[in-house]
Design a protein around this motif. Structure first.
Motif, mmCIF file in Angstrom:
data_model
loop_
_atom_site.group_PDB
_atom_site.id
_atom_site.type_symbol
_atom_site.label_atom_id
_atom_site.label_comp_id
_atom_site.label_asym_id
_atom_site.label_seq_id
_atom_site.Cartn_x
_atom_site.Cartn_y
_atom_site.Cartn_z
ATOM 1 N N HIS B 12 0.856 -1.172 0.000
ATOM 2 C CA HIS B 12 0.000 0.000 0.000
ATOM 3 C C HIS B 12 0.901 1.232 0.000
ATOM 4 O O HIS B 12 1.721 1.385 0.890
ATOM 5 N N LYS B 13 0.725 2.081 -1.002
ATOM 6 C CA LYS B 13 1.611 3.239 -1.115
ATOM 7 C C LYS B 13 0.824 4.524 -1.276
ATOM 8 O O LYS B 13 -0.140 4.568 -2.046
ATOM 9 N N GLU B 14 1.276 5.563 -0.582
ATOM 10 C CA GLU B 14 0.643 6.874 -0.756
ATOM 11 C C GLU B 14 1.442 7.673 -1.773
ATOM 12 O O GLU B 14 2.661 7.787 -1.671
ATOM 13 N N GLU B 15 0.739 8.160 -2.785
ATOM 14 C CA GLU B 15 1.385 8.957 -3.834
ATOM 15 C C GLU B 15 0.456 10.110 -4.180
ATOM 16 O O GLU B 15 -0.732 9.887 -4.429
ATOM 17 N N ASN B 16 0.995 11.311 -4.252
ATOM 18 C CA ASN B 16 0.187 12.482 -4.633
ATOM 19 C C ASN B 16 -1.142 12.527 -3.861
ATOM 20 O O ASN B 16 -2.199 12.744 -4.441
ATOM 21 N N GLU B 17 -1.067 12.299 -2.574
ATOM 22 C CA GLU B 17 -2.252 12.347 -1.708
ATOM 23 C C GLU B 17 -3.304 11.288 -2.054
ATOM 24 O O GLU B 17 -4.457 11.398 -1.677
ATOM 25 N N GLU B 18 -2.904 10.248 -2.794
ATOM 26 C CA GLU B 18 -3.806 9.120 -3.043
ATOM 27 C C GLU B 18 -3.170 7.851 -2.474
ATOM 28 O O GLU B 18 -1.949 7.720 -2.473
ATOM 29 N N LEU B 19 -4.026 6.929 -2.039
ATOM 30 C CA LEU B 19 -3.523 5.639 -1.573
ATOM 31 C C LEU B 19 -3.770 4.607 -2.676
ATOM 32 O O LEU B 19 -4.878 4.520 -3.207
ATOM 33 N N GLU B 31 2.782 -5.097 -12.751
ATOM 34 C CA GLU B 31 2.182 -4.599 -11.516
ATOM 35 C C GLU B 31 0.768 -4.155 -11.832
ATOM 36 O O GLU B 31 0.521 -3.540 -12.862
ATOM 37 N N ILE B 32 -0.153 -4.491 -10.931
ATOM 38 C CA ILE B 32 -1.532 -4.030 -11.106
ATOM 39 C C ILE B 32 -1.857 -3.132 -9.924
ATOM 40 O O ILE B 32 -1.700 -3.543 -8.764
ATOM 41 N N GLY B 33 -2.264 -1.904 -10.228
ATOM 42 C CA GLY B 33 -2.531 -0.932 -9.179
ATOM 43 C C GLY B 33 -4.011 -0.606 -9.067
ATOM 44 O O GLY B 33 -4.696 -0.454 -10.079
ATOM 45 N N TYR B 34 -4.486 -0.545 -7.830
ATOM 46 C CA TYR B 34 -5.867 -0.177 -7.548
ATOM 47 C C TYR B 34 -5.844 1.075 -6.674
ATOM 48 O O TYR B 34 -5.242 1.051 -5.595
ATOM 49 N N GLY B 66 -0.800 -8.386 -0.167
ATOM 50 C CA GLY B 66 -0.844 -7.602 -1.398
ATOM 51 C C GLY B 66 -1.606 -8.235 -2.540
ATOM 52 O O GLY B 66 -1.771 -7.619 -3.588
ATOM 53 N N THR B 67 -2.088 -9.473 -2.381
ATOM 54 C CA THR B 67 -2.818 -10.146 -3.463
ATOM 55 C C THR B 67 -4.310 -10.169 -3.168
ATOM 56 O O THR B 67 -4.732 -10.730 -2.156
#
Lengths: 293, 293
Positions: B12-19, B31-34, B66-67
C-alpha cells in the motif's frame, strides 16, 4: 539508463533505470504496468501514439495510445475468435472484409478457408500496418496472401460506399476513443447491414462484458436490423479482466447450427469445435445484463 | 492526505495524496494498481498482512500480502465455481469441508444443498475469519448457518487426521507462497484422497492456466490417485489474466454425467446448467499443455 533513442510521453515512463508501460484505466481507478524489456518502436502518427514493446508476460506487444492491442503470446486468441466463428458459420465465404485489424492477424486466419477469393483490410492508419509488418506479423510471401488487400481509409466512410458486397465482415474496432469512435455510432450498424450480401454475417468486437456497457448497446442495436444475433465470449489474458465479448449478426446462417466440419482449426491454439459451441454459453450475470430492459 | 490511521508497508503506497494498492507480479514483470477509496482494515497477523480496501473496479476487496483474494463485486464467480460443480456432481453430499476460504463464501454456496449436514471450514489464520465477518460476509443468523463450523488449524496438519470422512472437500488454497505452500506438496493429494468417503469428490484451486504450471502439476498428481479427474475453467476479472482453473477429482461420480436438476443455481450470478457443462470445454492451448509429457 534504459537504452533507446526515443523522447517519450505519458504511457511510457522511466523509473529507477527501468522503462515501464502504463495502461491507465481511469474509469476503473486502475493501472496495469508492464516492465519493458526493450522499446522496439515508438512514434506519433497523425492518428495515435504507436509503440512496440517487448514484455515478459506477453512477448512483443502492439500498443496504441498506451493500450495493448495485440501481443505475440496471446494474440492468437483474439485473432482466432473474431474470425473463425463467422467464417465457419457461412457455408461459402468468398468476399471478406475487416475494419481495423491492421496487424493482419484476423486476415491470416480467414485465409485458411479455401472458398475465400478476396480479403479487404480497411485501416485508417497506414503506420499501424507498416509497423506491424516490421515487428509483429511478417508477410510469408505465400501465394494466397496476395488475396489480402489493404484499404487505407476511415472505416466509417468506407463502409458507406459498400453495398451488397461482403459475405463476412469483421469489425476489429479498438475501444470507443480516438480514431474508432465513429465505429460505435448507431448508423454504423445500418451501413454494415447494407454492405453485406443477402446471406452475409458480421462480427463486432463488443468489449468486456464485465466492465463495460458496449456489449449491451451493440447487441440491442443489431437486434433491430438482423434476424440472428448472438453474443459469444472468450478469455484474453492481456485484456483487462480477461473475459471478452464479440457479437455476431447474421442475415441467414445461424452459427449455432453451423456445420463444424468446415471449421479450419487444424493449427489453431484456442478454438476447436467444442470451444466454438461453448463460447456461446454465457455466465448468468452476462445473460441477465443482456435481457434487462 | 488520505485519511487512515495505519502505518503501511510495501503493498500500500501513498502517492500524490492518493492511496494505491499494488499487486506485484514479479514473475511476469507486471504490476496491477488499484486506487484505494478507503482503507477499511489493515493488520499484520502472525501469518500474513491482511487488508480490506474499497476499490472502484471491485468494491470491497480482501487482500492478503498484497494479493486480492475475494472481492465484493466478482467474488461470486470464484465462490460459485469452486463449490457447485462438486456439490451437484455428488448425488447426496452430507459432510463437506473446505480448506482455506476463511471468508465463508464457498460455505454459503454449499449450504444451498439440502442434503448437507455439516460444513467444516479449516482456516489457519483466525484473523482472516474475523476480518471477513466484520467487512466482507456478515453472518445472516439463519438456522442452517449453524451447520458451518470453523476449525482453526493448519489445513495440511488437519487433513492428515481425517479418514474416510467427507463427501465433498474443497481446497480453496491461495497461491503457493506463505501459509498455503504445504497445500501444493505431493503428499497432500494422498491425504485428501484418504479424507474422502468411498464416493467422495475433491476440488482444487489450480491457478491460471495461462500464466502458471500449477494446473498441470495438480492434474498429473491427482491422476495417479483418482479414477476421474477433470479440469474446468471460469473467468474471474479480478484475477491476473482473468481465466482461472479448478481441478476436480472424484472416486465414483463423474461430473460430466451429473444430474443437473440438482444444481442449486436459482440465485446464482455465474453458474447455470449450460455453464456447468461449458466450463469443462478447454481452449486448445490448455488441452495441449495438459496432454504434454
Amino acid at each position: 539508463m534504459t537504452n533507446h533513442k526515443y523522447s517519450l510521453t505519458g504511457y511510457h515512463k522511466e523509473e529507477n533505470e527501468e522503462l515501464w508501460l502504463w495502461d491507465d484505466l481511469p474509469e476503473l481507478d486502475m493501472e496495469i504496468g508492464y516492465k519493458v524489456g526493450s522499446l522496439l518502436h515508438y512514434e506519433h502518427s497523425p492518428f495515435q501514439e504507436i509503440s512496440i514493446v517487448e514484455t515478459k508476460a506477453f512477448g512483443r506487444m502492439l500498443v496504441l495510445d498506451g493500450t495493448p492491442q495485440v501481443t505475440a503470446k496471446d494474440g492468437f486468441i483474439y485473432n482466432e475468435m473474431i474470425t473463425h466463428i463467422a467464417m465457419a458459420a457461412h457455408p461459402k465465404p468468398q468476399k471478406v472484409a475487416m475494419i481495423g485489424g491492421g496487424d493482419c492477424g484476423p486476415a491470416r486466419e480467414a485465409l485458411k478457408y479455401e472458398s475465400v477469393q478476396q480479403i479487404d483490410v480497411v485501416e485508417i492508419d497506414p503506420r499501424v500496418i507498416e509497423v506491424c509488418r516490421t515487428w509483429m506479423t511478417k508477410e510469408t510471401g505465400q501465394e494466397r496472401e496476395g488475396l489480402i488487400r489493404t484499404v487505407l481509409k476511415d472505416g466509417y466512410k468506407w463502409i458507406q460506399e459498400q453495398k451488397n458486397m461482403y459475405d463476412v465482415l469483421l469489425v476489429d474496432r479498438s475501444d470507443p476513443y480516438g480514431p474508432a469512435v465513429s465505429l460505435y455510432k448507431p448508423q454504423f450498424y445500418q451501413y454494415v447491414y447494407d454492405s453485406l450480401t443477402d446471406d452475409g454475417i458480421a462480427v463486432f468486437q463488443s468489449g468486456s462484458p464485465y466492465y463495460s456497457g458496449i456489449l449491451k448497446k451493440t447487441s440491442s442495436s443489431l437486434r433491430k436490423l438482423f434476424p440472428i444475433v448472438h453474443t459469444y465470449i472468450c478469455s484474453i489474458p492481456s485484456f483487462p479482466g480477461g473475459i471478452w465479448s464479440f457479437t455476431i449478426a447474421s442475415k441467414k446462417w445461424d452459427p449455432l447450427e453451423a456445420d463444424l466440419n468446415g471449421l479450419q482449426w487444424q493449427d489453431a491454439k484456442y478454438i476447436n469445435p467444442e470451444i466454438f459451441q461453448a463460447s456461446f454459453v454465457l455466465p448468468q450475470y452476462i445473460k441477465s445484463a443482456l435481457e434487462e430492459k
